[in-house]
Design a protein around this motif. Structure first.
Motif, PDB file in Angstrom:
ATOM      1  N   LEU A 198       0.824  -1.209   0.000  1.00  0.00           N
ATOM      2  CA  LEU A 198       0.000   0.000   0.000  1.00  0.00           C
ATOM      3  C   LEU A 198       0.858   1.259   0.000  1.00  0.00           C
ATOM      4  O   LEU A 198       1.905   1.313   0.650  1.00  0.00           O
ATOM      5  CB  LEU A 198      -0.902  -0.001   1.242  1.00  0.00           C
ATOM      6  CG  LEU A 198      -1.777   1.228   1.472  1.00  0.00           C
ATOM      7  CD1 LEU A 198      -2.896   1.281   0.444  1.00  0.00           C
ATOM      8  CD2 LEU A 198      -2.350   1.223   2.884  1.00  0.00           C
ATOM      9  N   GLU A 199       0.403   2.263  -0.732  1.00  0.00           N
ATOM     10  CA  GLU A 199       1.023   3.585  -0.700  1.00  0.00           C
ATOM     11  C   GLU A 199       0.020   4.580  -0.134  1.00  0.00           C
ATOM     12  O   GLU A 199      -1.189   4.411  -0.266  1.00  0.00           O
ATOM     13  CB  GLU A 199       1.464   4.008  -2.101  1.00  0.00           C
ATOM     14  CG  GLU A 199       2.541   3.106  -2.700  1.00  0.00           C
ATOM     15  CD  GLU A 199       2.965   3.557  -4.079  1.00  0.00           C
ATOM     16  OE1 GLU A 199       2.406   4.565  -4.570  1.00  0.00           O
ATOM     17  OE2 GLU A 199       3.852   2.907  -4.662  1.00  0.00           O
ATOM     18  N   GLY A 200       0.530   5.628   0.492  1.00  0.00           N
ATOM     19  CA  GLY A 200      -0.351   6.634   1.076  1.00  0.00           C
ATOM     20  C   GLY A 200       0.211   7.115   2.397  1.00  0.00           C
ATOM     21  O   GLY A 200       1.340   6.785   2.784  1.00  0.00           O
ATOM     22  N   CYS A 201      -0.584   7.903   3.112  1.00  0.00           N
ATOM     23  CA  CYS A 201      -0.162   8.434   4.401  1.00  0.00           C
ATOM     24  C   CYS A 201      -1.390   8.552   5.298  1.00  0.00           C
ATOM     25  O   CYS A 201      -2.398   9.146   4.900  1.00  0.00           O
ATOM     26  CB  CYS A 201       0.497   9.804   4.214  1.00  0.00           C
ATOM     27  SG  CYS A 201       1.249  10.468   5.711  1.00  0.00           S
ATOM     28  N   PHE A 202      -1.289   7.981   6.500  1.00  0.00           N
ATOM     29  CA  PHE A 202      -2.448   7.906   7.390  1.00  0.00           C
ATOM     30  C   PHE A 202      -2.065   8.318   8.807  1.00  0.00           C
ATOM     31  O   PHE A 202      -0.991   7.981   9.301  1.00  0.00           O
ATOM     32  CB  PHE A 202      -3.016   6.486   7.395  1.00  0.00           C
ATOM     33  CG  PHE A 202      -3.462   6.016   6.042  1.00  0.00           C
ATOM     34  CD1 PHE A 202      -4.746   6.264   5.597  1.00  0.00           C
ATOM     35  CD2 PHE A 202      -2.580   5.345   5.198  1.00  0.00           C
ATOM     36  CE1 PHE A 202      -5.159   5.857   4.334  1.00  0.00           C
ATOM     37  CE2 PHE A 202      -2.979   4.920   3.929  1.00  0.00           C
ATOM     38  CZ  PHE A 202      -4.265   5.185   3.503  1.00  0.00           C
ATOM     39  N   ASP A 203      -2.993   9.018   9.454  1.00  0.00           N
ATOM     40  CA  ASP A 203      -2.786   9.442  10.844  1.00  0.00           C
ATOM     41  C   ASP A 203      -3.044   8.304  11.817  1.00  0.00           C
ATOM     42  O   ASP A 203      -2.403   8.228  12.874  1.00  0.00           O
ATOM     43  CB  ASP A 203      -3.712  10.616  11.174  1.00  0.00           C
ATOM     44  CG  ASP A 203      -3.497  11.797  10.248  1.00  0.00           C
ATOM     45  OD1 ASP A 203      -2.380  12.345  10.251  1.00  0.00           O
ATOM     46  OD2 ASP A 203      -4.428  12.148   9.512  1.00  0.00           O
ATOM     47  N   THR A 204      -4.001   7.453  11.487  1.00  0.00           N
ATOM     48  CA  THR A 204      -4.320   6.282  12.311  1.00  0.00           C
ATOM     49  C   THR A 204      -4.403   5.061  11.410  1.00  0.00           C
ATOM     50  O   THR A 204      -5.035   5.104  10.355  1.00  0.00           O
ATOM     51  CB  THR A 204      -5.663   6.454  13.048  1.00  0.00           C
ATOM     52  OG1 THR A 204      -5.582   7.553  13.953  1.00  0.00           O
ATOM     53  CG2 THR A 204      -5.995   5.190  13.849  1.00  0.00           C
ATOM     54  N   ILE A 205      -3.752   3.991  11.840  1.00  0.00           N
ATOM     55  CA  ILE A 205      -3.898   2.698  11.184  1.00  0.00           C
ATOM     56  C   ILE A 205      -4.549   1.761  12.179  1.00  0.00           C
ATOM     57  O   ILE A 205      -4.072   1.615  13.310  1.00  0.00           O
ATOM     58  CB  ILE A 205      -2.539   2.147  10.704  1.00  0.00           C
ATOM     59  CG1 ILE A 205      -1.932   3.099   9.673  1.00  0.00           C
ATOM     60  CG2 ILE A 205      -2.696   0.746  10.120  1.00  0.00           C
ATOM     61  CD1 ILE A 205      -0.534   2.705   9.214  1.00  0.00           C
TER      62      ILE A 205
END
Length: 237
Positions: free
Chosen positions: A115-122
């Motif tokens: 996966l590519e992207g940017c998340f504050d919470t996983i």
């Protein structure tokens, strides 16, 4: 994952298409245990039906959120209702189809590790961290977190210490001589005549998780513990 080789995905989609009506059993096999069954209602719980640890995790979610191994989408749907920008991923096309039918706005067939992207919470609930498969693969897991977890972000996951499984009647623990960590288990699922491929799933005790995380530059805080050896962990950089 092939459609014809996806017992859990097919069971989830059947349940959705039958609008909650009864479907065949989702059977679970492991060489270490007797045959078990995963009740469909477990995968379709509402907020008030979830264990306290799951509710707490949902309440701790902040910012742009990734729901890993989302299955039926029960957590994503609750987060949507809370106004959270949530993306749900699963490797099962059938599960993703079911999520979309249920109203999950962002649901994709996707392997976490690519996966590519940017998340504050996983979010990795219902022992979702088990997708790592083994302790040996944890460095790969943390390198992926390096890529997709936003600065100051958090990963919320629950798991269990299953050492109690190996206790004898005197309370002594004797782990199986497999050469692997005792939480690494082999499973296979069956739904109707659909038999899935064998897979490794693991449960990790909190102390081991803390040790492995620290070696990879992460901090683990146990924020809650349940009555059956389960716990909720918050992982941060």
């Amino acid at each position: 994952m092939k459609y014809e080789n996806d017992p859990m995905g097919r069971a989830i989609l059947d349940h959705v298409k039958r609008q909650g009506g009864e479907v065949d059993r989702l059977r679970v096999f492991s060489p270490m245990f007797e045959e078990d069954e995963m009740p469909m209602q477990t995968l379709f719980r509402q907020y008030n039906d979830m264990p306290e640890i799951e509710r707490m995790a949902l309440d701790m979610v902040e910012g742009k959120t990734l729901d890993v191994g989302a299955g039926s989408g029960c957590h994503s749907l609750i987060l949507q209702q809370m106004g959270v920008d949530v993306t749900a991923i699963d490797i099962s096309p059938l599960a993703v189809e079911a999520m979309k039918l249920r109203g999950v706005k962002k649901a994709f067939v996707q392997d976490f590790f690519s996966l590519e992207g940017c998340f504050d919470t996983i979010l990795m609930m219902m022992n979702g961290i088990g997708i790592v498969g083994s302790l040996e693969r944890l460095p790969v897991f943390f390198r992926q977190l390096d890529r997709i977890l936003a600065p100051g972000g958090q990963l919320l996951c629950d798991s269990s210490d299953i050492s109690y499984v190996f206790e004898d009647e005197n309370g002594m623990v004797e782990y199986p001589d497999t050469g692997h960590y005792y939480g690494e288990l082999n499973y296979r699922m069956q739904y109707k005549d659909i038999i899935g491929e064998p897979f490794t799933w693991y449960y990790i005790d909190a102390d081991t998780l803390k040790q492995k995380a620290e070696k990879n530059g992460y901090d683990v805080k146990v924020v809650a513990e349940g009555d059956h050896y389960e716990y909720l962990a918050k992982i941060t950089k």
